[in-house]
Design an enzyme around this catalytic site. Structure first.
Site, mmCIF file in Angstrom:
data_model
loop_
_atom_site.group_PDB
_atom_site.id
_atom_site.type_symbol
_atom_site.label_atom_id
_atom_site.label_comp_id
_atom_site.label_asym_id
_atom_site.label_seq_id
_atom_site.Cartn_x
_atom_site.Cartn_y
_atom_site.Cartn_z
ATOM 1 N N GLU A 1 0.864 -1.181 0.000
ATOM 2 C CA GLU A 1 0.000 0.000 0.000
ATOM 3 C C GLU A 1 0.898 1.227 0.000
ATOM 4 O O GLU A 1 1.895 1.269 0.722
ATOM 5 C CB GLU A 1 -0.865 0.006 1.266
ATOM 6 C CG GLU A 1 -1.715 1.264 1.409
ATOM 7 C CD GLU A 1 -2.324 1.412 2.802
ATOM 8 O OE1 GLU A 1 -3.307 0.715 3.093
ATOM 9 O OE2 GLU A 1 -1.800 2.230 3.585
ATOM 10 N N THR B 1 -3.928 4.818 -1.008
ATOM 11 C CA THR B 1 -4.901 5.326 -0.030
ATOM 12 C C THR B 1 -5.595 6.590 -0.542
ATOM 13 O O THR B 1 -5.100 7.269 -1.453
ATOM 14 C CB THR B 1 -4.227 5.638 1.324
ATOM 15 O OG1 THR B 1 -3.190 6.589 1.107
ATOM 16 C CG2 THR B 1 -3.657 4.384 1.951
ATOM 17 N N TYR B 2 -6.743 6.887 0.065
ATOM 18 C CA TYR B 2 -7.500 8.106 -0.265
ATOM 19 C C TYR B 2 -7.613 8.926 1.016
ATOM 20 O O TYR B 2 -7.750 8.362 2.104
ATOM 21 C CB TYR B 2 -8.902 7.734 -0.755
ATOM 22 C CG TYR B 2 -9.394 8.642 -1.853
ATOM 23 C CD1 TYR B 2 -9.718 8.121 -3.101
ATOM 24 C CD2 TYR B 2 -9.514 10.016 -1.667
ATOM 25 C CE1 TYR B 2 -10.157 8.943 -4.127
ATOM 26 C CE2 TYR B 2 -9.947 10.841 -2.680
ATOM 27 C CZ TYR B 2 -10.267 10.307 -3.911
ATOM 28 O OH TYR B 2 -10.690 11.119 -4.925
ATOM 29 N N ARG C 1 -14.816 3.436 5.362
ATOM 30 C CA ARG C 1 -15.539 4.589 5.896
ATOM 31 C C ARG C 1 -14.646 5.826 5.881
ATOM 32 O O ARG C 1 -15.081 6.932 5.594
ATOM 33 C CB ARG C 1 -15.978 4.310 7.339
ATOM 34 C CG ARG C 1 -16.830 5.424 7.915
ATOM 35 C CD ARG C 1 -17.016 5.262 9.393
ATOM 36 N NE ARG C 1 -15.775 5.534 10.112
ATOM 37 C CZ ARG C 1 -15.667 5.540 11.431
ATOM 38 N NH1 ARG C 1 -16.721 5.257 12.181
ATOM 39 N NH2 ARG C 1 -14.529 5.807 12.020
ATOM 40 N N HIS D 1 -12.290 -2.845 15.792
ATOM 41 C CA HIS D 1 -12.264 -1.438 15.425
ATOM 42 C C HIS D 1 -12.558 -0.610 16.673
ATOM 43 O O HIS D 1 -13.448 -0.958 17.450
ATOM 44 C CB HIS D 1 -13.294 -1.142 14.328
ATOM 45 C CG HIS D 1 -13.231 0.278 13.853
ATOM 46 N ND1 HIS D 1 -14.067 1.247 14.336
ATOM 47 C CD2 HIS D 1 -12.392 0.891 12.986
ATOM 48 C CE1 HIS D 1 -13.755 2.412 13.760
ATOM 49 N NE2 HIS D 1 -12.757 2.214 12.931
ATOM 50 N N LYS E 1 8.430 4.012 3.011
ATOM 51 C CA LYS E 1 9.771 3.405 3.172
ATOM 52 C C LYS E 1 9.715 1.974 2.632
ATOM 53 O O LYS E 1 8.817 1.223 2.963
ATOM 54 C CB LYS E 1 10.143 3.335 4.660
ATOM 55 C CG LYS E 1 10.286 4.688 5.336
ATOM 56 C CD LYS E 1 11.680 5.245 5.063
ATOM 57 C CE LYS E 1 12.021 6.480 5.860
ATOM 58 N NZ LYS E 1 11.065 7.553 5.840
#
Ligand code: FAD
Length: 317
Positions: free
Chosen positions: A19, A50-51, A125, A183, A305
């Site tokens: 990612e 990612t967003y 979410r 979570h 990294k």
């Protein structure tokens, strides 16, 4: 190609994936792409991007008064996906989030992704705005990832939100997040599993977990998911520990517990260079055990990294 299809084609062999996070607004994209180039040796079939939602920041306005304005610090997810596919010939997996978007805005982003030939999305979410502390949906937006899963799934059935025209059907493979250590917003493990099951019932094809440092947590999570009737692939998310400070920072941000054994190894270290070595060694042992368990993919959060991820990958693949 769909993530689930890559897993199927691998026939039990463990895949490698990563990612990445868009650079701070306007910074050089080539630096980010160059930083992951060494990881291409391990042939990731897909790379997640990612967003990020806007953050509210205070600025002095023309009238001298402080005004609070929304600023997206890390824009560019869709463009980065295009560049990744062009440069490395990998499948890009953009994340899409509820926070900060209306359903219509999300629909337009999904159409962009569809036109780019993107086959996968990781549906989330999103986090709360830092200044707010608790998550709040935008007016006209979704409150939970499950609602966004349904929107993507509906689109896959050819249904747009307010469409008068027929659409060119999408066929997105849908990933969602899972939390081996629960979570932080969830009232209980039970409710968290129920909400995860709902995401799968509404159309999620696979799960990627939050990072964890204790494999037992992942094994228990998988067992419980299977007992709940959640039968999609569960990809472990991994991050090599790199500094002593991360023991508290990662624990706070991601709400996780570090195994005592790892903490005591880190505490023996004089410098962060030594911690990095401990992190790599721990990562190698974690990955070996996960591979023996038969995980479909080892998915690494690079956080800009790549050298430690490369060292782990070199030791295990
Ligand atoms: P949800 O599945 O909606 O769950 C959120 C909480 O609400 C949980 O506690 C759940 O139990 C509860 N819940 C769900 N449905 C209901 C309901 N109907 N009623 C009551 N409670 C309910 N954040 C970003 O901003 N951008 C990213 O790119 C990003 N990538 C990530 C990638 C991975 C692999 C992971 C694990 C996380 C990522 N995050 C990202 C962070 C993520 O957005 C946060 O962890 C967020 O707080 C929760 O997202 P979710 O999709 O798991 O939410």
């Amino acid at each position: 190609t769909k993530v689930t299809e890559f897993i199927r084609q691998a026939e039990g062999r463990t895949l490698f994936s990563i990612e990445i996070i868009p650079p701070l607004k306007g910074q050089n994209i080539n630096e980010l792409l160059n930083s992951i180039e060494p990881l291409m040796e391990f042939k990731p079939p897909f790379v997640d991007v990612t967003y990020h939602r806007e953050e509210l920041i205070d600025r002095v306005g023309q009238d001298g008064l402080i005004e609070r304005i929304p600023v997206r610090k890390r824009p560019g997810t869709v463009g980065i996906c295009a560049r990744l596919m062009e440069r490395f010939h990998v499948d890009a997996v953009p994340h899409i989030i509820c926070g900060g978007f209306t359903k219509d805005e999300t629909e337009d982003v999904l159409i962009d992704l569809h036109y780019l030939g993107i086959d996968n999305v990781l549906v989330l979410r999103g986090d709360a705005e830092k200044s707010a502390g608790v998550f709040k949906a935008k007016q006209g937006g979704h409150s939970y990832a499950s609602e966004l899963v349904k929107q993507v799934h509906d689109m896959n059935q050819g249904k747009l939100l307010n469409a008068e025209t027929e659409m060119w059907p999408t066929d997105f493979c849908i990933g969602v997040a899972g939390y081996p250590e629960k979570h932080f917003d969830a009232a209980s493990f039970d409710s968290d599993y129920a909400h995860l099951r709902k995401k799968v019932e509404l159309g999620a094809d696979y799960i990627v977990t939050q990072m964890f440092f204790d494999n037992q947590k992942y094994f228990q999570f998988v067992e419980r998911c299977r007992a709940e009737g959640i039968n999609v692939p569960i990809i472990p998310g991994l991050k090599p520990l790199a500094t002593k400070k991360q023991l508290t920072v990662l624990a706070d941000i991601f709400h996780l517990e570090f195994p005592k054994e790892l903490v005591s190894e880190v505490e023996k270290c004089a410098t962060d260079k030594d911690v990095r070595k401990v992190g790599i060694e721990w990562g190698i042992q974690q990955c070996k055990e996960l591979m023996a368990y038969g995980v479909p993919v080892l998915h690494f959060y690079t956080m800009g990294k790549s050298d430690n991820v490369a060292q782990i990958a070199r030791a295990i693949f």
